[in-house]
Motif scaffolding. Sequence first.
Motif, PDB file in Angstrom:
ATOM      1  N   PRO A  88      -9.024   1.935  -8.784  1.00 30.00           N
ATOM      2  CA  PRO A  88      -9.014   2.905  -7.677  1.00 30.00           C
ATOM      3  C   PRO A  88      -7.639   3.541  -7.473  1.00 30.00           C
ATOM      4  O   PRO A  88      -6.628   2.844  -7.385  1.00 30.00           O
ATOM      5  CB  PRO A  88      -9.395   2.065  -6.456  1.00 30.00           C
ATOM      6  N   ILE A  89      -7.611   4.856  -7.414  1.00 31.93           N
ATOM      7  CA  ILE A  89      -6.356   5.593  -7.295  1.00 31.93           C
ATOM      8  C   ILE A  89      -5.623   5.240  -5.999  1.00 31.93           C
ATOM      9  O   ILE A  89      -4.397   5.170  -5.986  1.00 31.93           O
ATOM     10  CB  ILE A  89      -6.593   7.114  -7.437  1.00 31.93           C
ATOM     11  N   GLU A  90      -6.354   5.004  -4.921  1.00 26.90           N
ATOM     12  CA  GLU A  90      -5.707   4.638  -3.652  1.00 26.90           C
ATOM     13  C   GLU A  90      -4.993   3.292  -3.771  1.00 26.90           C
ATOM     14  O   GLU A  90      -3.920   3.104  -3.211  1.00 26.90           O
ATOM     15  CB  GLU A  90      -6.716   4.608  -2.510  1.00 26.90           C
ATOM     16  N   LYS A  91      -5.571   2.361  -4.509  1.00 25.47           N
ATOM     17  CA  LYS A  91      -4.939   1.055  -4.737  1.00 25.47           C
ATOM     18  C   LYS A  91      -3.674   1.233  -5.571  1.00 25.47           C
ATOM     19  O   LYS A  91      -2.654   0.603  -5.309  1.00 25.47           O
ATOM     20  CB  LYS A  91      -5.929   0.114  -5.437  1.00 25.47           C
ATOM     21  N   LEU A  92      -3.723   2.113  -6.551  1.00 27.57           N
ATOM     22  CA  LEU A  92      -2.553   2.402  -7.372  1.00 27.57           C
ATOM     23  C   LEU A  92      -1.422   2.952  -6.506  1.00 27.57           C
ATOM     24  O   LEU A  92      -0.280   2.490  -6.592  1.00 27.57           O
ATOM     25  CB  LEU A  92      -2.909   3.392  -8.478  1.00 27.57           C
ATOM     26  N   TYR A  93      -1.725   3.934  -5.662  1.00 31.15           N
ATOM     27  CA  TYR A  93      -0.702   4.501  -4.778  1.00 31.15           C
ATOM     28  C   TYR A  93      -0.128   3.442  -3.844  1.00 31.15           C
ATOM     29  O   TYR A  93       1.072   3.417  -3.581  1.00 31.15           O
ATOM     30  CB  TYR A  93      -1.275   5.646  -3.946  1.00 31.15           C
ATOM     31  N   GLU A  94      -0.980   2.574  -3.339  1.00 31.27           N
ATOM     32  CA  GLU A  94      -0.532   1.505  -2.448  1.00 31.27           C
ATOM     33  C   GLU A  94       0.451   0.574  -3.162  1.00 31.27           C
ATOM     34  O   GLU A  94       1.502   0.229  -2.611  1.00 31.27           O
ATOM     35  CB  GLU A  94      -1.751   0.722  -1.964  1.00 31.27           C
ATOM     36  N   GLU A  95       0.125   0.171  -4.377  1.00 30.99           N
ATOM     37  CA  GLU A  95       1.002  -0.709  -5.141  1.00 30.99           C
ATOM     38  C   GLU A  95       2.322  -0.031  -5.466  1.00 30.99           C
ATOM     39  O   GLU A  95       3.391  -0.643  -5.340  1.00 30.99           O
ATOM     40  CB  GLU A  95       0.312  -1.149  -6.433  1.00 30.99           C
ATOM     41  N   VAL A  96       2.263   1.229  -5.883  1.00 30.97           N
ATOM     42  CA  VAL A  96       3.482   1.960  -6.223  1.00 30.97           C
ATOM     43  C   VAL A  96       4.375   2.104  -4.996  1.00 30.97           C
ATOM     44  O   VAL A  96       5.582   1.850  -5.056  1.00 30.97           O
ATOM     45  CB  VAL A  96       3.151   3.340  -6.835  1.00 30.97           C
ATOM     46  N   ALA A  97       3.794   2.470  -3.871  1.00 31.80           N
ATOM     47  CA  ALA A  97       4.578   2.618  -2.642  1.00 31.80           C
ATOM     48  C   ALA A  97       5.201   1.290  -2.217  1.00 31.80           C
ATOM     49  O   ALA A  97       6.366   1.243  -1.809  1.00 31.80           O
ATOM     50  CB  ALA A  97       3.694   3.167  -1.526  1.00 31.80           C
ATOM     51  N   TYR A  98       4.452   0.225  -2.318  1.00 28.08           N
ATOM     52  CA  TYR A  98       4.916  -1.115  -1.929  1.00 28.08           C
ATOM     53  C   TYR A  98       6.125  -1.536  -2.750  1.00 28.08           C
ATOM     54  O   TYR A  98       7.155  -1.958  -2.217  1.00 28.08           O
ATOM     55  CB  TYR A  98       3.750  -2.086  -2.117  1.00 28.08           C
ATOM     56  N   ILE A  99       6.018  -1.394  -4.072  1.00 32.37           N
ATOM     57  CA  ILE A  99       7.108  -1.786  -4.958  1.00 32.37           C
ATOM     58  C   ILE A  99       8.305  -0.853  -4.782  1.00 32.37           C
ATOM     59  O   ILE A  99       9.446  -1.309  -4.665  1.00 32.37           O
ATOM     60  CB  ILE A  99       6.644  -1.800  -6.429  1.00 32.37           C
ATOM     61  N   ALA A 100       8.058   0.441  -4.768  1.00 29.10           N
ATOM     62  CA  ALA A 100       9.147   1.414  -4.640  1.00 29.10           C
ATOM     63  C   ALA A 100       9.893   1.221  -3.322  1.00 29.10           C
ATOM     64  O   ALA A 100      11.124   1.286  -3.285  1.00 29.10           O
ATOM     65  CB  ALA A 100       8.594   2.836  -4.742  1.00 29.10           C
ATOM     66  N   TYR A 101       9.170   0.955  -2.260  1.00 27.66           N
ATOM     67  CA  TYR A 101       9.791   0.747  -0.947  1.00 27.66           C
ATOM     68  C   TYR A 101      10.676  -0.496  -0.935  1.00 27.66           C
ATOM     69  O   TYR A 101      11.826  -0.446  -0.503  1.00 27.66           O
ATOM     70  CB  TYR A 101       8.707   0.620   0.126  1.00 27.66           C
ATOM     71  N   HIS A 102      10.159  -1.592  -1.410  1.00 28.72           N
ATOM     72  CA  HIS A 102      10.884  -2.856  -1.325  1.00 28.72           C
ATOM     73  C   HIS A 102      12.043  -2.969  -2.314  1.00 28.72           C
ATOM     74  O   HIS A 102      13.077  -3.564  -2.001  1.00 28.72           O
ATOM     75  CB  HIS A 102       9.933  -4.041  -1.492  1.00 28.72           C
ATOM     76  N   PHE A 103      11.873  -2.438  -3.510  1.00 29.51           N
ATOM     77  CA  PHE A 103      12.917  -2.573  -4.531  1.00 29.51           C
ATOM     78  C   PHE A 103      13.722  -1.296  -4.734  1.00 29.51           C
ATOM     79  O   PHE A 103      14.623  -1.263  -5.558  1.00 29.51           O
ATOM     80  CB  PHE A 103      12.308  -3.012  -5.861  1.00 29.51           C
ATOM     81  N   HIS A 104      13.360  -0.232  -4.021  1.00 29.79           N
ATOM     82  CA  HIS A 104      14.070   1.054  -4.132  1.00 29.79           C
ATOM     83  C   HIS A 104      14.035   1.589  -5.561  1.00 29.79           C
ATOM     84  O   HIS A 104      15.007   2.162  -6.037  1.00 29.79           O
ATOM     85  CB  HIS A 104      15.513   0.929  -3.621  1.00 29.79           C
ATOM     86  N   TRP A 105      12.910   1.357  -6.219  1.00 28.45           N
ATOM     87  CA  TRP A 105      12.707   1.880  -7.563  1.00 28.45           C
ATOM     88  C   TRP A 105      11.990   3.219  -7.440  1.00 28.45           C
ATOM     89  O   TRP A 105      11.133   3.393  -6.570  1.00 28.45           O
ATOM     90  CB  TRP A 105      11.854   0.937  -8.399  1.00 28.45           C
ATOM     91  N   PRO A 106      12.304   4.174  -8.301  1.00 26.14           N
ATOM     92  CA  PRO A 106      11.600   5.464  -8.242  1.00 26.14           C
ATOM     93  C   PRO A 106      10.115   5.283  -8.573  1.00 26.14           C
ATOM     94  O   PRO A 106       9.765   4.498  -9.466  1.00 26.14           O
ATOM     95  CB  PRO A 106      12.298   6.317  -9.293  1.00 26.14           C
ATOM     96  N   PRO A 107       9.258   5.983  -7.856  1.00 31.01           N
ATOM     97  CA  PRO A 107       7.811   5.859  -8.114  1.00 31.01           C
ATOM     98  C   PRO A 107       7.450   6.113  -9.574  1.00 31.01           C
ATOM     99  O   PRO A 107       6.552   5.467 -10.107  1.00 31.01           O
ATOM    100  CB  PRO A 107       7.186   6.919  -7.204  1.00 31.01           C
ATOM    101  N   GLU A 108       8.152   7.027 -10.236  1.00 32.49           N
ATOM    102  CA  GLU A 108       7.850   7.332 -11.638  1.00 32.49           C
ATOM    103  C   GLU A 108       8.051   6.090 -12.514  1.00 32.49           C
ATOM    104  O   GLU A 108       7.292   5.856 -13.450  1.00 32.49           O
ATOM    105  CB  GLU A 108       8.745   8.471 -12.151  1.00 32.49           C
TER     106      GLU A 108
END
Length: 70
Positions: free
Chosen positions: A19-39
């Motif tokens: 599910p694309i929404e789950k993908l966005y959720e995971e990307v946002a979670y990781i990017a937010y916490h580790f300050h990694w670029p979403p790409e």
Amino acid sequence: MLDPVRGGLWQPGGVAGYPIEKLYEEVAYIAYHFHWPPEFVLEMDHFERHRWVEQIAAINVKLNDAVKRR
């Protein structure tokens, strides 16, 4: 390139039907916490991304428990 099994265009990596929404959720979670670029996070395969989500969740549980014990 066409994918003869699923039809349509071939897309490398990932889990078919994830599910694309789950993908966005995971990307946002990781990017937010580790300050990694979403790409950067999007380039990870599903299993690696999920492993990082689990690690961040474990860190958050430990931090929240420490705050509750104060």
